[in-house]
Design a protein around this motif. Structure first.
Motif, mmCIF file in Angstrom:
data_model
loop_
_atom_site.group_PDB
_atom_site.id
_atom_site.type_symbol
_atom_site.label_atom_id
_atom_site.label_comp_id
_atom_site.label_asym_id
_atom_site.label_seq_id
_atom_site.Cartn_x
_atom_site.Cartn_y
_atom_site.Cartn_z
ATOM 1 N N LEU A 28 0.871 -1.042 0.039
ATOM 2 C CA LEU A 28 0.272 -0.045 -0.408
ATOM 3 C C LEU A 28 0.963 0.808 -0.051
ATOM 4 C CD1 LEU A 28 -3.093 -1.431 2.029
ATOM 5 C CD2 LEU A 28 -2.768 -0.823 0.203
ATOM 6 N N ASN A 29 2.361 1.775 0.350
ATOM 7 C CA ASN A 29 2.688 2.334 1.215
ATOM 8 C C ASN A 29 3.499 2.686 -0.813
ATOM 9 O OD1 ASN A 29 2.489 3.265 3.065
ATOM 10 N ND2 ASN A 29 4.207 1.809 4.461
ATOM 11 N N ALA A 30 3.668 1.532 -1.314
ATOM 12 C CA ALA A 30 4.273 1.878 -2.541
ATOM 13 C C ALA A 30 3.341 1.802 -3.474
ATOM 14 C CB ALA A 30 5.265 0.186 -2.507
ATOM 15 N N SER A 31 2.118 1.399 -3.498
ATOM 16 C CA SER A 31 1.068 1.734 -4.256
ATOM 17 C C SER A 31 1.459 3.476 -4.844
ATOM 18 C CB SER A 31 -0.130 1.105 -4.848
ATOM 19 O OG SER A 31 -0.572 1.934 -3.052
ATOM 20 N N GLY A 32 1.802 4.203 -3.404
ATOM 21 C CA GLY A 32 1.238 5.454 -3.344
ATOM 22 C C GLY A 32 1.894 6.374 -4.560
ATOM 23 N N SER A 33 3.191 5.645 -5.486
ATOM 24 C CA SER A 33 4.239 6.088 -6.367
ATOM 25 C C SER A 33 4.409 5.888 -7.252
ATOM 26 C CB SER A 33 5.619 5.738 -5.634
ATOM 27 O OG SER A 33 6.033 4.781 -4.712
ATOM 28 N N GLN A 34 3.142 4.522 -7.654
ATOM 29 C CA GLN A 34 3.149 3.549 -8.930
ATOM 30 C C GLN A 34 2.239 4.327 -9.901
ATOM 31 O OE1 GLN A 34 2.358 -0.142 -7.402
ATOM 32 N NE2 GLN A 34 5.041 -0.592 -6.890
ATOM 33 N N THR A 35 2.292 4.390 -11.030
ATOM 34 C CA THR A 35 1.302 4.439 -12.107
ATOM 35 C C THR A 35 1.066 3.162 -13.429
ATOM 36 O OG1 THR A 35 3.268 5.057 -13.069
ATOM 37 C CG2 THR A 35 1.600 6.614 -11.988
ATOM 38 N N LYS A 40 -1.067 -1.339 -11.164
ATOM 39 C CA LYS A 40 -2.095 -2.203 -10.906
ATOM 40 C C LYS A 40 -2.081 -3.597 -10.496
ATOM 41 C CE LYS A 40 -5.234 -0.604 -14.767
ATOM 42 N NZ LYS A 40 -5.659 -0.665 -16.576
ATOM 43 N N GLN A 41 -1.000 -3.892 -10.688
ATOM 44 C CA GLN A 41 -0.317 -5.261 -10.479
ATOM 45 C C GLN A 41 -0.043 -5.634 -9.149
ATOM 46 O OE1 GLN A 41 2.509 -5.981 -12.449
ATOM 47 N NE2 GLN A 41 2.103 -6.663 -14.703
ATOM 48 N N THR A 42 0.260 -4.546 -7.890
ATOM 49 C CA THR A 42 0.224 -4.061 -6.968
ATOM 50 C C THR A 42 -1.383 -4.145 -6.583
ATOM 51 O OG1 THR A 42 1.985 -2.466 -7.186
ATOM 52 C CG2 THR A 42 1.392 -2.673 -5.135
ATOM 53 N N MET A 43 -2.211 -3.627 -6.593
ATOM 54 C CA MET A 43 -3.918 -3.834 -6.339
ATOM 55 C C MET A 43 -4.135 -4.839 -5.616
ATOM 56 S SD MET A 43 -4.661 -0.535 -5.343
ATOM 57 C CE MET A 43 -3.122 -0.614 -4.618
ATOM 58 N N LEU A 110 -5.941 8.551 -21.705
ATOM 59 C CA LEU A 110 -4.762 9.239 -22.693
ATOM 60 C C LEU A 110 -4.087 8.055 -23.461
ATOM 61 C CD1 LEU A 110 -3.522 10.770 -19.947
ATOM 62 C CD2 LEU A 110 -4.567 12.258 -21.958
ATOM 63 N N GLY A 111 -4.195 6.506 -23.287
ATOM 64 C CA GLY A 111 -3.395 5.635 -24.338
ATOM 65 C C GLY A 111 -3.785 4.175 -24.253
ATOM 66 N N GLY A 112 -5.139 4.469 -24.890
ATOM 67 C CA GLY A 112 -5.763 3.471 -25.342
ATOM 68 C C GLY A 112 -5.371 2.309 -26.160
ATOM 69 N N ALA A 113 -3.678 2.835 -26.581
ATOM 70 C CA ALA A 113 -3.165 1.782 -27.656
ATOM 71 C C ALA A 113 -2.969 0.564 -26.844
ATOM 72 C CB ALA A 113 -2.328 2.655 -28.566
ATOM 73 N N SER A 114 -2.608 0.489 -25.321
ATOM 74 C CA SER A 114 -2.515 -0.301 -24.799
ATOM 75 C C SER A 114 -2.801 -1.036 -23.569
ATOM 76 C CB SER A 114 -1.112 1.158 -23.503
ATOM 77 O OG SER A 114 -2.760 1.042 -22.457
ATOM 78 N N GLY A 115 -4.263 -0.719 -24.630
ATOM 79 C CA GLY A 115 -5.721 -2.097 -23.975
ATOM 80 C C GLY A 115 -5.132 -2.961 -24.570
ATOM 81 N N GLY A 116 -4.139 -3.695 -25.448
ATOM 82 C CA GLY A 116 -4.054 -5.011 -25.801
ATOM 83 C C GLY A 116 -3.413 -5.761 -24.733
ATOM 84 N N LEU A 117 -2.041 -4.816 -24.585
ATOM 85 C CA LEU A 117 -1.364 -5.676 -23.539
ATOM 86 C C LEU A 117 -1.655 -5.656 -21.980
ATOM 87 C CD1 LEU A 117 1.646 -3.384 -24.425
ATOM 88 C CD2 LEU A 117 1.255 -5.612 -24.473
ATOM 89 N N ASP A 118 -3.013 -5.089 -21.800
ATOM 90 C CA ASP A 118 -3.264 -4.593 -19.868
ATOM 91 C C ASP A 118 -4.733 -6.548 -20.215
ATOM 92 O OD1 ASP A 118 -2.202 -2.464 -19.835
ATOM 93 O OD2 ASP A 118 -3.680 -0.803 -19.621
ATOM 94 N N LEU A 119 -5.147 -6.492 -21.153
ATOM 95 C CA LEU A 119 -6.130 -7.786 -21.118
ATOM 96 C C LEU A 119 -4.842 -8.697 -20.677
ATOM 97 C CD1 LEU A 119 -8.439 -7.579 -23.725
ATOM 98 C CD2 LEU A 119 -9.215 -6.707 -21.668
#
Length: 228
Positions: A28-35, A40-43, A110-119
């Motif tokens: 939880l502490n680390a997630s504050g500085s992540q994006t 998502k993986q941390t969550m 802002l970054g719809g092109a990365s949708g496939g990687l997210d799936l």
């Protein structure tokens, strides 16, 4: 099974829970500085660990059923503390999730092109969670089997103790009956001896009377011859 008035298995669950709680706090502490995907993986990792912590508390609750009343009361207080602690962790995680979703929605715009990687990442994460769930289920089954085995051993031991107690009770009853019979025989013998003593005294009295009569007769005969 008991250790210092408690349970080794319960203490093992406690150690696992504390380790998970520390890990959740760190994530939880680390997630504050992540994006992005890292956050998502941390969550997702935090969600898995909270599920594991919840299962550990359930295992603790089941383990309490196998403990004596004194240990159970003391450990129930600790278990309630763990539950309250886990509820606070869940609330903190929900707030972090809400913040993460807001950030994720903005990143997706802002970054719809990365949708496939997210799936693909989501599929892999789902598969990982499924495997972890299977492992946890197997571990829970093993612990249930161990608890069942201990319960059967305890039941067998209790049955043996009851059999021994029943045998000892029968021996005590037999000994009591023997003593009562012996006491009755002693009373009969005592009455018989008293009767014999009375008869002996009577016989002595009769004998003495007969001797006295004979002496009197002898003296009377002698007196009659001397003075006739």
């Amino acid at each position: 099974m008991d250790a210092a008035g408690g349970s080794e298995l319960f203490e093992s669950y406690e150690q696992d829970y504390e380790a998970i709680k520390v890990s959740v706090h760190e994530r939880l502490n680390a997630s504050g500085s992540q994006t992005g995907e890292i956050k998502k993986q941390t969550m997702r990792a935090i969600d898995r660990e909270i599920d594991e912590a919840n299962e550990l508390l359930q295992q603790m609750e089941m383990e309490l059923l196998n403990l004596p009343q004194g240990s159970r009361t003391r450990l129930q207080t600790r278990l309630r503390g763990y539950k309250a602690d886990l509820d606070r962790l869940k609330q903190t995680f929900k707030r972090a999730q809400s913040t993460s979703r807001s950030t994720s929605d903005r990143d997706e715009l802002l970054g719809g092109a990365s949708g496939g990687l997210d799936l693909d990442a989501a599929s892999m994460d789902q598969r990982t969670r499924l495997l972890n769930g299977t492992d946890r289920l197997a571990e829970s089954s093993r612990r249930l089997q161990d608890s069942h085995k201990i319960a059967l051993e305890t039941e067998s031991l209790g049955a043996g103790i009851l059999t021994d107690l029943r045998g000892q009770r029968e021996q005590i009853i037999h000994s009591r009956n023997t003593l009562l019979e012996a006491d009755s025989n002693i009373d009969k013998a005592s009455r018989t001896l008293k009767g014999m003593a009375r008869r002996m005294a009577t016989n002595k009295l009769i004998t003495a009377s007969i001797i006295a009569v004979l002496v009197f007769l002898i003296l009377f005969v002698l007196y009659s011859k001397l003075f006739s």
